[in-house]
Design a protein around this motif. Structure first.
Motif, PDB file in Angstrom:
ATOM      1  N   ARG A 285      -6.271   3.632   6.089  1.00 15.12           N
ATOM      2  CA  ARG A 285      -4.948   2.974   6.650  1.00 15.12           C
ATOM      3  C   ARG A 285      -3.948   3.332   6.759  1.00 15.12           C
ATOM      4  N   ILE A 286      -3.445   4.084   5.695  1.00 11.15           N
ATOM      5  CA  ILE A 286      -2.455   4.921   5.709  1.00 11.15           C
ATOM      6  C   ILE A 286      -2.371   6.151   6.788  1.00 11.15           C
ATOM      7  N   ASN A 287      -3.613   6.934   6.961  1.00  9.31           N
ATOM      8  CA  ASN A 287      -3.435   7.995   7.836  1.00  9.31           C
ATOM      9  C   ASN A 287      -3.514   7.168   9.245  1.00  9.31           C
ATOM     10  N   LYS A 288      -4.052   6.265   9.305  1.00  7.22           N
ATOM     11  CA  LYS A 288      -3.965   5.693  10.839  1.00  7.22           C
ATOM     12  C   LYS A 288      -2.785   5.340  11.216  1.00  7.22           C
TER      13      LYS A 288
ATOM     14  N   ILE B 202       0.940  -1.108  -0.007  1.00 10.44           N
ATOM     15  CA  ILE B 202       0.049   0.143   0.073  1.00 10.44           C
ATOM     16  C   ILE B 202       0.586   1.434  -0.010  1.00 10.44           C
ATOM     17  N   GLU B 203       1.925   1.403   0.869  1.00 10.01           N
ATOM     18  CA  GLU B 203       2.943   2.568   1.042  1.00 10.01           C
ATOM     19  C   GLU B 203       3.597   2.730  -0.337  1.00 10.01           C
ATOM     20  N   TRP B 204       3.902   1.527  -1.277  1.00 10.14           N
ATOM     21  CA  TRP B 204       4.672   1.667  -2.487  1.00 10.14           C
ATOM     22  C   TRP B 204       3.754   2.251  -3.509  1.00 10.14           C
ATOM     23  N   LEU B 205       2.422   1.801  -3.437  1.00 10.04           N
ATOM     24  CA  LEU B 205       1.546   2.367  -4.460  1.00 10.04           C
ATOM     25  C   LEU B 205       1.072   3.863  -4.140  1.00 10.04           C
ATOM     26  N   ASP B 206       1.131   3.908  -2.858  1.00  4.64           N
ATOM     27  CA  ASP B 206       0.946   5.545  -2.496  1.00  4.64           C
ATOM     28  C   ASP B 206       1.905   6.397  -2.794  1.00  4.64           C
ATOM     29  N   ASP B 207       3.171   5.923  -2.919  1.00  2.00           N
ATOM     30  CA  ASP B 207       4.295   6.822  -3.517  1.00  2.00           C
ATOM     31  C   ASP B 207       4.181   6.783  -4.823  1.00  2.00           C
TER      32      ASP B 207
ATOM     33  N   PRO C  42      -6.292   9.927  -2.669  1.00  2.00           N
ATOM     34  CA  PRO C  42      -6.068  10.991  -1.477  1.00  2.00           C
ATOM     35  C   PRO C  42      -7.335  11.196  -0.816  1.00  2.00           C
ATOM     36  N   ASP C  43      -8.461  11.052  -1.260  1.00  2.67           N
ATOM     37  CA  ASP C  43      -9.876  11.064  -0.499  1.00  2.67           C
ATOM     38  C   ASP C  43      -9.691  10.505   0.885  1.00  2.67           C
ATOM     39  N   PRO C  44      -9.650  11.212   1.943  1.00  2.00           N
ATOM     40  CA  PRO C  44      -9.660  10.553   3.424  1.00  2.00           C
ATOM     41  C   PRO C  44     -10.527   9.492   3.426  1.00  2.00           C
ATOM     42  N   SER C  45     -11.894   9.339   2.835  1.00  2.00           N
ATOM     43  CA  SER C  45     -12.701   8.207   3.485  1.00  2.00           C
ATOM     44  C   SER C  45     -12.332   7.126   2.507  1.00  2.00           C
ATOM     45  N   CYS C  46     -11.294   6.878   1.481  1.00  2.00           N
ATOM     46  CA  CYS C  46     -10.989   5.635   0.906  1.00  2.00           C
ATOM     47  C   CYS C  46     -10.356   4.874   2.164  1.00  2.00           C
ATOM     48  N   TYR C  47     -10.771   3.465   1.647  1.00  8.08           N
ATOM     49  CA  TYR C  47     -10.329   2.696   2.653  1.00  8.08           C
ATOM     50  C   TYR C  47      -8.752   2.544   2.932  1.00  8.08           C
ATOM     51  N   PHE C  48      -8.060   2.474   1.757  1.00  2.32           N
ATOM     52  CA  PHE C  48      -6.604   2.330   1.831  1.00  2.32           C
ATOM     53  C   PHE C  48      -5.892   3.692   2.537  1.00  2.32           C
ATOM     54  N   ARG C  49      -6.429   5.020   2.153  1.00  4.36           N
ATOM     55  CA  ARG C  49      -6.107   6.180   2.662  1.00  4.36           C
ATOM     56  C   ARG C  49      -6.215   6.091   4.229  1.00  4.36           C
TER      57      ARG C  49
END
Length: 112
Positions: A104-107, A84-89, A95-102
């Motif tokens: 997880r990153i923010n948490k 997930i971090e690699w894909l984010d990079d 970038p929507d804060p309500s996205c499940y993967f976002r």
């Protein structure tokens, strides 16, 4: 364009399912992944280096929406956070804060 990831990380891992979980053990894990915005598809594989995946192994597919953001995966109960971090990079996590993967990153950032 096809992007690829190929790394090794030492971490604590366990196997888990509806039956419970095995004790956590330290292992060197190999993570490989590919993602292609044009086709909207990708894949990943995670396994322990010590046994070549005989003890710990997971693989699966990834799907990306029309904007190139990860929208689904299959093959494991929870996709590895390093992927997930690699894909984010790569800009492939919405970038929507309500996205499940976002979420997880923010948490993870809050708890770091």
């Amino acid at each position: 364009m096809k992007e690829t990831m190929d790394i090794e990380e030492t971490r604590y891992v366990c196997m888990a399912g509806s039956w419970g979980a095995t004790p956590r053990v330290e292992r060197t894990m190999r993570l490989t992944a590919s993602a292609n915005r044009e086709t909207g598809r990708g894949c990943f594989e995670v396994y322990d280096v010590e046994t070549g995946g005989d003890e710990f192994y997971g693989e699966g597919g990834m799907w990306f929406d029309d904007n190139g953001y990860l929208c689904d995966y299959d093959g494991v109960g929870s996709i590895d956070f390093s992927i997930i971090e690699w894909l984010d990079d790569l800009g492939m996590i919405d970038p929507d804060p309500s996205c499940y993967f976002r979420e997880r990153i923010n948490k993870r950032k809050v708890n770091a």
